[in-house]
Structure formats: structure tokens, C-alpha cells
Scaffold this active site. Structure first.
Site, PDB file in Angstrom:
ATOM      1  CB  SER A  26      -0.953  -0.031   1.197  1.00  0.00           C
ATOM      2  OG  SER A  26      -1.906   1.003   1.126  1.00  0.00           O
ATOM      3  CG  ASP A  43      -4.234  -1.499   0.244  1.00  0.00           C
ATOM      4  OD1 ASP A  43      -3.257  -2.205   0.529  1.00  0.00           O
ATOM      5  OD2 ASP A  43      -4.481  -0.415   0.789  1.00  0.00           O
TER       6      ASP A  43
END
Length: 305
Positions: free
Chosen positions: A71, A221
Site C-alpha cells: 500500500s 491494495d
């Protein structure tokens, strides 16, 4: 159209260890705007390495065989390892925090007042809270056409493909062997940062060197596939996207305070973070760690990978 190859964390190749004493790995947490916290820690570590080796141009990528992040940690990984025109890191560690302070308010624009709150609720009902356009634009601008295999040390950036419901883990090591995985760093960063409900999934295609095999990616993500334990935070500082100046400054303070706190680790039996006896502060531990990294690099004749 080809499905991206499946690779699990345990399958990520490690570099050869023919001439080294250690394999040095840096792993960076995810967490949106909370990337300011590891950025603060990494800036301190890099400054210690510069002091020990007497070299203000020393960078973290000179000392680590593998840098990995999920991320926002994937974004930091790319910033620390992407080459500039002189084949040196595009960003020093000290440049990461100012990048977050400047750009996070535009990546996660905050709406104020009652009408702003109402608009936010309606927007969340029909899709992600943010359109991601500014994030896409700034990453394209900063990272340009730099690709995964161009990084200055080996990198590992997890993502998750929502079409094929499997993790796609980008590694520079694999990108050198399989050009279908040699995607632009900007695309990989946008993908691994696309936290569900916050930012839209990222779709792109990449083709091999011959242009005959095209691989498509539908990424969100990387924390869906693999994420480090995060800091125990409460209130707005625990948020991924509250990018007000007050909260960003608070996160800077948390990173600086963390350096002064005693070293702790998670007890694997109960999941509780416990202070390490005689471990000193995180700042002291980082100084010791910097000396180990410096010695290891010198034993390799200055080679990092």
C-alpha cells in the site's frame, strides 16, 4: 489476454548469497497518510548511515538487498529505489515526509461542514470516497516510465487482483526473468495503494518484450494479500485519509516520539506488543542497526546487491 502469474510470499526469490554475510531486508507498513511515520523512522536511519560512513550521498537502497512495502509502503519502496538520471535514488529518505505533507491533502481532499459530510456519505454509497486522479497524476509525473526491473535494489510490492481473486506480487527479481511482470512503477504503486472504499481499483495492461503476450491487471491494495502489523493508534491519527494539516503534523510528532520510545516486539502467543528488556530506545536500536548495515556493505566492497 493472459492471467497474471500467481506468486505467494514464500515463493519470492532471494538473491544469491555467494559473497555476503547477511541478507538485508527492509519491510515498510501500509496505512495511507500514516506512511509519514515510517518515513520519519527511515529518514533517521539514513542519516545515521550517512554519519557512520561519512557520505551524505548514501541512500537506503545502497544497504538493503530487498526493500518491500504494501500500500503506501509500496509507494515509499518505489520512491527509495527508483533511479534518477544519474542512476541514484530519485528520493532520499528525508524527502519522503515532505512529499506526503505536500500531496496527501490533494490525494485525500477533506470536505468541511454539514454539506461536506452529506456529500461524503452519498459518494461512499456509489463508490470510493476519492477518485484517485491526483494520485495517478503525481505518480506518473514523478516515476514516469521507470519500470520494475530498473530499481536500484530488489523490491517486493504485493497487490491483489480482484478479477482473478489472487495476490499478484511484483518483484524486480521476477521482472528481469518475465517481462510480462515488468510493469511501470507508477502502475504498481497506484495498484497497491488502491484501498477498497477509499480509492478505485487500478486496471492496466503490460506486454512482454516481443509484444506478443499481454498480461492484464485489476489491482487493489496489497494489504488484502499481505500487510505488516500497524501501529496502535486512536482518533484521527488512526485514519488512512484525514489529511488536515493538524492531523498530518500529529503524525509527524508520532513518528518522532516513536524514536524515543523503548524497543518493543509482538508476543506471537498473545499478539500483545511487549517492551524488550535492555533493548534501549528505538533511536538507539537504529544506531546499532546502522552500524551493522555499514559493516555489511563494507564487507562486500561497497556492493549492496
Amino acid at each position: 489476454m493472459e492471467k497474471p502469474p500467481l506468486m505467494t510470499i514464500s515463493q519470492v526469490p532471494q538473491p544469491s548469497t555467494n559473497y555476503r554475510n547477511l541478507i538485508t531486508i527492509l519491510s515498510i507498513d501500509g496505512g495511507g497518510i500514516r506512511g509519514i511515520i515510517p518515513a520519519t523512522i527511515l529518514a533517521f536511519l539514513e542519516s545515521q548511515l550517512q554519519e557512520i560512513d561519512g557520505d551524505q550521498d548514501a541512500r537506503l537502497s545502497d544497504y538493503f538487498d530487498i526493500i518491500s512495502g504494501t500500500s503506501t509502503g509500496g509507494l515509499v519502496t518505489a520512491m527509495l529505489t527508483a533511479p534518477d538520471e544519474n542512476n541514484r535514488p530519485l528520493f532520499a529518505a528525508k524527502d519522503v515526509r515532505p512529499f506526503y505533507l505536500e500531496h496527501c491533502p490533494r490525494i485525500f481532499p477533506q470536505e468541511r461542514g454539514l454539506f461536506g459530510a452529506i456529500r461524503k456519505v452519498f459518494r461512499s454509497l456509489r463508490g470510493p470516497k476519492y477518485d484517485g486522479k491526483y494520485l495517478h497524476r503525481i505518480l506518473r509525473k514523478k516515476l514516469g516510465e521507470i519500470r520494475l526491473r530498473d530499481t536500484l535494489t530488489n523490491v517486493v510490492i504485493p497487490t491483489f487482483d480482484i478479477k482473478y481473486m489472487q495476490p499478484t506480487i511484483f518483484t524486480s527479481y521476477e521482472a528481469k526473468k518475465d517481462s510480462r511482470l515488468n510493469a511501470r512503477l507508477s502502475d504498481i504503486c497506484i495498484g497497491t495503494s488502491a484501498a477498497p472504499t477509499y480509492l478505485p481499483a487500478h486496471y492496466f495492461k503490460n506486454q512482454d518484450c516481443e509484444g506478443s503476450n499481454i498480461c492484464e491487471f485489476n489491482l487493489i491494495d496489497g494489504g488484502v494479500a499481505a500487510n505488516n502489523p500497524d501501529y496502535t493508534l486512536t482518533g484521527t491519527e488512526a485514519s488512512v485519509d484525514v489529511s488536515t494539516k493538524k492531523n498530518l503534523d500529529k503524525l509527524v510528532g508520532i513518528g518522532e516520539e516513536l524514536l524515543k520510545k523503548p524497543v518493543s516486539r509482538v508476543n506471537l502467543k498473545n499478539g500483545v506488543s511487549e517492551t524488550v528488556e535492555n533493548g534501549g530506545t528505538n533511536e538507539e536500536a537504529l544506531r546499532k542497526f546502522a552500524k551493522i548495515l555499514s559493516q555489511e556493505r563494507k564487507s562486500r566492497g561497497g556492493k549492496s546487491i
